[in-house]
Design a protein around this motif. Structure first.
Motif, PDB file in Angstrom:
ATOM      1  N   THR A   1       9.660   5.438  -2.036  1.00 26.68           N
ATOM      2  CA  THR A   1      10.316   5.728  -0.760  1.00 26.68           C
ATOM      3  C   THR A   1      11.795   5.376  -0.943  1.00 26.68           C
ATOM      4  O   THR A   1      12.235   5.054  -2.048  1.00 26.68           O
ATOM      5  CB  THR A   1       9.730   4.875   0.388  1.00 26.68           C
TER       6      THR A   1
ATOM      7  N   ARG B   1       9.633  -3.495  -3.479  1.00 24.65           N
ATOM      8  CA  ARG B   1      10.492  -3.104  -2.355  1.00 24.65           C
ATOM      9  C   ARG B   1      11.814  -3.856  -2.438  1.00 24.65           C
ATOM     10  O   ARG B   1      11.842  -5.061  -2.688  1.00 24.65           O
ATOM     11  CB  ARG B   1       9.784  -3.424  -1.039  1.00 24.65           C
TER      12      ARG B   1
ATOM     13  N   GLY C   1       1.979  -0.841   5.346  1.00 24.44           N
ATOM     14  CA  GLY C   1       3.261  -0.852   4.639  1.00 24.44           C
ATOM     15  C   GLY C   1       3.067  -0.944   3.141  1.00 24.44           C
ATOM     16  O   GLY C   1       2.206  -0.284   2.556  1.00 24.44           O
TER      17      GLY C   1
ATOM     18  N   ARG D   1       5.456   2.470   8.531  1.00 25.96           N
ATOM     19  CA  ARG D   1       6.440   2.420   9.610  1.00 25.96           C
ATOM     20  C   ARG D   1       6.762   3.824  10.130  1.00 25.96           C
ATOM     21  O   ARG D   1       6.815   4.054  11.332  1.00 25.96           O
ATOM     22  CB  ARG D   1       7.707   1.758   9.077  1.00 25.96           C
TER      23      ARG D   1
ATOM     24  N   ASP E   1       8.131   6.376   5.037  1.00 22.02           N
ATOM     25  CA  ASP E   1       7.762   5.111   4.392  1.00 22.02           C
ATOM     26  C   ASP E   1       6.353   5.135   3.802  1.00 22.02           C
ATOM     27  O   ASP E   1       5.866   4.099   3.341  1.00 22.02           O
ATOM     28  CB  ASP E   1       7.848   3.966   5.412  1.00 22.02           C
TER      29      ASP E   1
END
Lengths: 270, 153
Positions: free
Chosen positions: A15, A68, A112, A142, A146
């Motif tokens: 992402t 992330r 997530g 989200r 995402d």
């Protein structure tokens, strides 16, 4: 405590802020691991962070971590060019032990980036698909931008008969999928609660609600497993940074059953 | 497709309602169908119906001239769309659009309100059920407000 040397062979952007790193060992054999375990990834000159392994346990080379970009170390990792050397300590901690679900249904609830530590477990199920009954993946993100591993999820659904339900918190114009909390999908998902193994990973608040919903459906608390996040540092139960009352999550966890965790999740001081 | 008399008593929203009350509800119910893209109701219009979704998916939407149409929530089989029929001024607060072909049971809000006024026990039983739906939606909205996935894992 001394990290092994690995080299970045490739990075896959998942992402806008999340990247999967493919690492190969520079100093020996591939790193064997169990689904659910994590390593301490070291960006030299910057620091070290705990990251769950997101690759296939049956094919540990290259070693995959989905990272992330949320701080200095993770930024150094997600921007590492191929050829960059990184340090790897581990693997550490307990695994999902998916084989415990053999003969029954498997319910995976992810929120997530929590899908990353669950990916090895799903790949393990897929590799022995006939050993399991219904397999359900409930995933909340989200926003549509995402959503992690969209191609994987399509493959798991189409080729392996996994029921994949994706929902997002924010539905922008043009989104025709589900909008709402992932935990609300638990009540209507098709699985046999008494003969299911449930695997949950995501933000702690989300996991608490997911575990409550699974328990309300009738899944025994001993069959609901959560992957806990704390400030792992040493990885071997010495430093105490990841202590949760009597547990050291780097060695007793990160994967623990809900019957052990339930009394601890509501205690703010822990 | 099963008849309303077979389907509605088994629906989670009506589960546990006594047979006499169920008969009253059935008297206010009818099957409806919506094509994909068709509106079930629109913001500001009279909230005179609520829907028990039998099949398909419904999006609750809000339109903003700057952002366009945003989906607030989606509802699927077994869920209930709409509670504004029970609360003055009986106007819809959101649009509801069929994302896919939708089969639903439409319940006449005027009819049900009248029956509830006459029979407080029925009114209480229905209010309990609507309150439960509102509670779940409020929980959902509050948790989403936390923006859990937006923070560091």
């Amino acid at each position: 405590m001394v990290p092994r040397l690995f080299g970045v062979v490739r990075t896959y952007p998942d992402t806008l802020d999340t990247v999967t790193l493919a690492l190969e060992p520079l100093d020996g054999p591939p790193l064997a691991f169990r689904a659910g375990q994590f390593t301490m990834l070291h960006a030299f000159g910057v620091g070290e962070v705990p990251i769950s392994i997101s690759g296939d346990p049956t094919r540990p080379d290259p070693l995959l971590h989905t990272v992330r970009d949320v701080g200095a170390v993770t930024h150094a990792l997600v921007t590492a060019a191929p050829g960059t050397a990184v340090g790897v300590r581990g693997p550490f901690g307990s695994g999902w032990e998916v084989a415990d679900g053999t003969g029954g249904d498997v319910v995976v609830v992810a929120g997530g980036i929590g899908l990353a530590p669950l990916r090895p477990a799903i790949l393990e199920v897929v590799s022995r698909r006939s050993d399991y009954g219904r397999v359900v993946l409930l995933y909340g993100a989200r926003s549509p931008a995402d959503i992690l591993f969209a191609d994987d999820m399509a493959t798991w659904a189409q080729r392996h008969g996994i029921v994949v339900e994706v929902t997002v918190d924010y539905g922008p114009p043009g989104w025709s999928g589900r909008v709402g909390l992932v935990t609300t999908l638990v009540a209507r998902a098709g699985f046999d609660p008494l003969h299911s193994l449930a695997l949950v990973c995501g933000p702690e608040v989300m996991m608490r609600y997911a575990a409550t919903a699974l328990s309300a459906r009738g899944v025994p608390d001993t069959r609901i497993r959560l992957s806990m996040e704390r400030n792992m540092r040493c990885g071997i139960g010495l430093c105490g940074h990841c202590q949760l009352r009597e547990l050291f999550l780097c060695v007793d966890g990160p994967v623990l059953s809900y019957d052990r965790l339930a009394p601890l999740l509501d205690v703010r001081e822990l | 497709m099963r008849t309303l008399a077979e389907y509605l008593p088994e629906h989670p929203f009506f589960a546990g309602l006594d047979p006499a009350s169920m008969d009253v509800v059935l008297g206010c119910a009818q099957n409806v169908h919506f094509a994909a893209g068709e509106m079930l109701f629109q913001t500001g219009s009279p909230a005179d119906t609520f829907y028990v979704i039998r099949q398909g998916r419904v999006a609750l939407e809000a339109h903003d001239p700057r952002s366009g149409t945003m989906v607030v929530a989606t509802l699927s089989e077994g869920e209930v769309a709409g509670w504004s029929w029970l609360v003055p001024p009986y106007r819809w607060m959101f649009d509801a659009r069929a994302v896919s072909p939708v089969s639903a049971v439409a319940l006449d809000g005027d009819c049900l309100r009248g029956k509830c006024d006459q029979d407080p026990a029925l009114g209480y039983a229905l209010m309990q059920r609507v309150a439960h739906v509102m509670y779940e939606r409020l929980q959902d909205a509050r948790i989403r407000l936390l923006d859990l996935y937006g923070e560091a894992p």
